[in-house]
Design an enzyme around this catalytic site. Structure first.
Site, mmCIF file in Angstrom:
data_model
loop_
_atom_site.group_PDB
_atom_site.id
_atom_site.type_symbol
_atom_site.label_atom_id
_atom_site.label_comp_id
_atom_site.label_asym_id
_atom_site.label_seq_id
_atom_site.Cartn_x
_atom_site.Cartn_y
_atom_site.Cartn_z
ATOM 1 N N ASP A 195 0.813 -1.213 0.000
ATOM 2 C CA ASP A 195 0.000 0.000 0.000
ATOM 3 C C ASP A 195 0.846 1.263 0.000
ATOM 4 O O ASP A 195 0.458 2.278 -0.590
ATOM 5 C CB ASP A 195 -0.937 0.004 1.207
ATOM 6 C CG ASP A 195 -2.155 -0.865 0.971
ATOM 7 O OD1 ASP A 195 -2.114 -1.694 0.045
ATOM 8 O OD2 ASP A 195 -3.144 -0.715 1.703
ATOM 9 N N CYS A 249 0.674 -8.157 5.231
ATOM 10 C CA CYS A 249 0.327 -6.748 5.030
ATOM 11 C C CYS A 249 -1.119 -6.537 4.597
ATOM 12 O O CYS A 249 -1.672 -7.328 3.840
ATOM 13 C CB CYS A 249 1.263 -6.111 3.997
ATOM 14 S SG CYS A 249 2.965 -5.963 4.580
ATOM 15 N N ASP A 250 -1.696 -5.502 5.135
ATOM 16 C CA ASP A 250 -2.898 -4.847 4.658
ATOM 17 C C ASP A 250 -3.990 -5.786 4.173
ATOM 18 O O ASP A 250 -4.529 -6.558 4.937
ATOM 19 C CB ASP A 250 -2.491 -3.822 3.593
ATOM 20 C CG ASP A 250 -1.639 -2.722 4.210
ATOM 21 O OD1 ASP A 250 -0.467 -2.988 4.480
ATOM 22 O OD2 ASP A 250 -2.139 -1.622 4.465
ATOM 23 N N LYS A 251 -4.340 -5.737 2.877
ATOM 24 C CA LYS A 251 -5.495 -6.489 2.366
ATOM 25 C C LYS A 251 -5.229 -7.979 2.294
ATOM 26 O O LYS A 251 -6.159 -8.778 2.163
ATOM 27 C CB LYS A 251 -5.879 -6.004 0.956
ATOM 28 C CG LYS A 251 -5.927 -4.510 0.802
ATOM 29 C CD LYS A 251 -6.774 -3.848 1.858
ATOM 30 C CE LYS A 251 -6.429 -2.382 2.015
ATOM 31 N NZ LYS A 251 -5.079 -2.098 2.488
ATOM 32 N N CYS A 286 5.176 -2.389 8.240
ATOM 33 C CA CYS A 286 5.626 -1.080 8.740
ATOM 34 C C CYS A 286 5.337 -0.891 10.228
ATOM 35 O O CYS A 286 4.272 -1.247 10.720
ATOM 36 C CB CYS A 286 4.992 0.030 7.921
ATOM 37 S SG CYS A 286 5.483 -0.015 6.182
ATOM 38 N N GLU A 312 -6.789 4.373 -0.318
ATOM 39 C CA GLU A 312 -6.282 4.987 0.912
ATOM 40 C C GLU A 312 -5.633 6.322 0.555
ATOM 41 O O GLU A 312 -5.050 6.458 -0.521
ATOM 42 C CB GLU A 312 -5.230 4.086 1.570
ATOM 43 C CG GLU A 312 -5.802 2.869 2.234
ATOM 44 C CD GLU A 312 -4.746 2.064 2.977
ATOM 45 O OE1 GLU A 312 -5.125 1.171 3.719
ATOM 46 O OE2 GLU A 312 -3.542 2.342 2.799
ATOM 47 N N SER A 362 -5.201 5.479 5.233
ATOM 48 C CA SER A 362 -4.207 4.525 5.697
ATOM 49 C C SER A 362 -4.225 4.446 7.218
ATOM 50 O O SER A 362 -4.584 5.408 7.901
ATOM 51 C CB SER A 362 -2.813 4.968 5.230
ATOM 52 O OG SER A 362 -1.801 4.287 5.930
#
Length: 552
Positions: free
Chosen positions: A78, A119-121, A191, A442, A468
């Site tokens: 992202d 990560c994320d999605k 992150c 985002e 985000s």
């Protein structure tokens, strides 16, 4: 075993022949086949090391008597996709990831699954796909990145985005920006702040579908490899006991995960993904349920981007189990839920301790009396909007100001960086929702620019898109219905007064009912922005944000 359908009986001689082409022996044919879904690639820092995690998982499976079969899913970074057309693909990739896990597991009749995202999605995507299959499943992530170190303090990715805003105002030099860029992300892992990736990995641990430590053990720590081996071993125990994914991921388990996110002040994206996961699990969950939970959960942590601490600090302070044990004193945690380690939540937290009362505060001394994430409603967001309350400056909890309207993230970002936004303004970025974007981008760049320019105490930002997890400030997203569906956000004009009342969960535009009705009647919906490829398909099937932006 489910895998017998591809390896037992005379009719399966061709299947066995193909499996033997892989090197599978007759002895291995008698053992359970375990699918190992990983999302390694060479473009996401959080995924670069997943081969090592995957090998440890496979070692654990083999030690416990199973046969692992590794396969891959896609993954998007992202941060790298931010603020350009690439971000339109981030949320839509969640559905591809879910589909790929479902397809691989069903087509090859795996007996159980281990999910290795980071990560994320990718995390919710894998969970959603596994729910459709509903076989024994365990998740083990790649772990968080260590924070960077610059000028005597920890920094992370959000500091780089905010440094861009500082450079635009002349408060730092280009050389200073370069140094922050060089030091903020020191190595592999998701992150370092409480952004979406770490929020979702913590979510998985709190829900019991990952082992204790999954959300906080750093990526570079040897404990992460041991955790992965344990996950490989534990999946065999779940299979032996016939404990399926839905046996663990119950409504009470999801509520525990939401409670923990509220106490942490995690990413607002966890709410979107929680709704989508609940949908796949067949569990009725609404944004009103979130607000009921938020009202009773104190915020006990303040992590980056809203605070100075990072995930490594949360880990050394006792981790998620210590936080849950403290919350249990308020009798808001479901202690009877089961974890993939075979223990109840009550058993898991029995020996947990808070080791730093500033990183994880006691109930008597919370950062805030209510949860870190809430949903707002009003005539501007009839179906809801979300805000990370824990990241909002106290001066912005109540705000009233004129709208400055932009039809895309690019337009809004350009105006912010060119200094066209004044104190008191409410920046409105629309046509960035699930259908209108498409993809519900985002928007870390505009929010970070506002913060970096020192306007986060004076300017709010509203959108039907997303923010985000690294965002801070009065950033209100997921406004539903979105502009592309004829929601009230589509009728806002420059200068209209927007009223934000976060304590009372209100988001309104100062217009009479008659004027709103007139504008809505005259509204012409825009045609889809993307007319080919996957995003055209996605635009056709995606549902509203308040339902998790799932496939309708």
């Amino acid at each position: 075993m489910r895998s017998d359908v591809i390896k037992k009986g005379v009719a399966r001689a061709p299947h066995r022949s193909l499996l033997k082409a892989l090197g599978i022996t007759d002895e291995e044919m008698k053992k359970p086949f375990i699918g190992v879904a990983q999302s390694f690639n060479e473009i996401i820092p959080g995924h670069l090391h997943l081969r090592n995690i995957t090998q440890a998982v496979k070692d654990g499976i083999r030690m416990a008597g199973g046969v692992p079969f590794e396969f891959s899913t896609i993954g998007i970074c992202d941060g790298i996709a931010m603020n350009h057309q690439g971000m339109k693909y981030s949320l839509p990739s969640r559905e591809i990831i879910a589909d790929s896990v479902e397809v691989m597991a069903k087509a090859h009749a795996f007996d159980a699954l281990v999910l290795i995202p980071n990560c994320d999605k990718i995390i919710p995507g894998m969970i959603m796909g596994a729910l459709r299959v509903n076989i024994p499943t365990i998740l083990v992530s790649g772990g968080p990145m260590m924070a960077g170190w610059y000028q005597g303090k920890d920094i992370a990715l959000s500091n780089v985005f905010e440094a861009v805003g500082k450079f635009q105002t002349g408060s730092i030099s280009e050389q200073e920006l370069k140094r922050i860029e060089d030091y903020a992300c020191p190595g592999v892992g998701s992150c370092a702040g409480l952004y979406t990736a770490n929020s979702m990995n913590i979510w998985a641990e709190a829900a019991g579908i990952a082992l204790p430590g999954n959300g906080t053990i750093p990526a570079v720590d040897a404990r992460r490899i041991r955790l992965a081996k344990d996950a490989g071993s534990k999946i065999m125990e779940l299979l032996e006991k016939e404990i399926k994914f839905l046996d663990i991921l119950t409504k009470e388990a999801i509520e525990n995960a939401i409670i923990v996110e509220m106490a942490l002040g995690g990413s607002s994206n966890t709410m979107l993904h929680s709704l989508a996961i609940a949908f796949e699990a067949g569990i009725n969950l609404t944004i009103d349920d979130y607000n009921e939970i938020s009202d009773k959960v104190p915020q006990l942590c303040s992590l980056s981007p809203s605070g100075k601490y990072h995930i490594q600090d949360l880990d050394r302070a006792g981790g998620i189990l210590a936080l849950i044990r403290e919350l249990s004193k308020k009798k808001i945690i479901n202690l009877h839920t089961t974890s993939v380690n075979g223990k109840t939540m009550a058993e898991n937290i029995m020996e947990a301790k808070i080791l730093d009362n500033e990183v994880i505060r006691n109930l008597e001394n919370p950062y805030n009396s209510g949860g870190g994430i809430i949903f707002l409603k009003g005539n501007l967001a009839p179906q809801g909007a979300v805000v990370k309350k824990s990241a909002v400056h106290p001066d912005m909890l109540f705000h009233q100001g004129p709208a400055q309207v932009f039809e895309s993230e690019e337009e809004g970002t350009k105006a912010i960086l060119e200094g066209k936004i004044r104190k008191g303004d409410v920046v409105v970025i629309r046509n960035e929702g699930p259908k209108g974007g498409p993809g519900m981008r985002e928007m870390l760049t505009p929010t970070s620019a506002i913060a970096g320019m020192g306007l986060d105490k004076d300017v709010a930002l509203l959108t039907d898109g997303r923010f985000s997890g690294a965002t801070r400030g009065a950033s209100i997203g997921h406004i539903s219905p979105e502009a592309a569906m004829g929601g009230p956000i589509a009728i806002i004009r420059n200068g209209d007064i927007i009223m934000i009342d976060i304590p009372n969960k209100r988001l309104d535009i100062k217009l009479s009912d008659e004027e709103m009705k007139k504008r809505l009647t005259e509204l012409e919906l825009p045609s889809p922005k993307i007319k080919s490829g996957y995003l055209k398909y996605y635009t056709n099937f995606v549902g509203p944000a308040d339902k998790g932006a799932v496939r309708e």
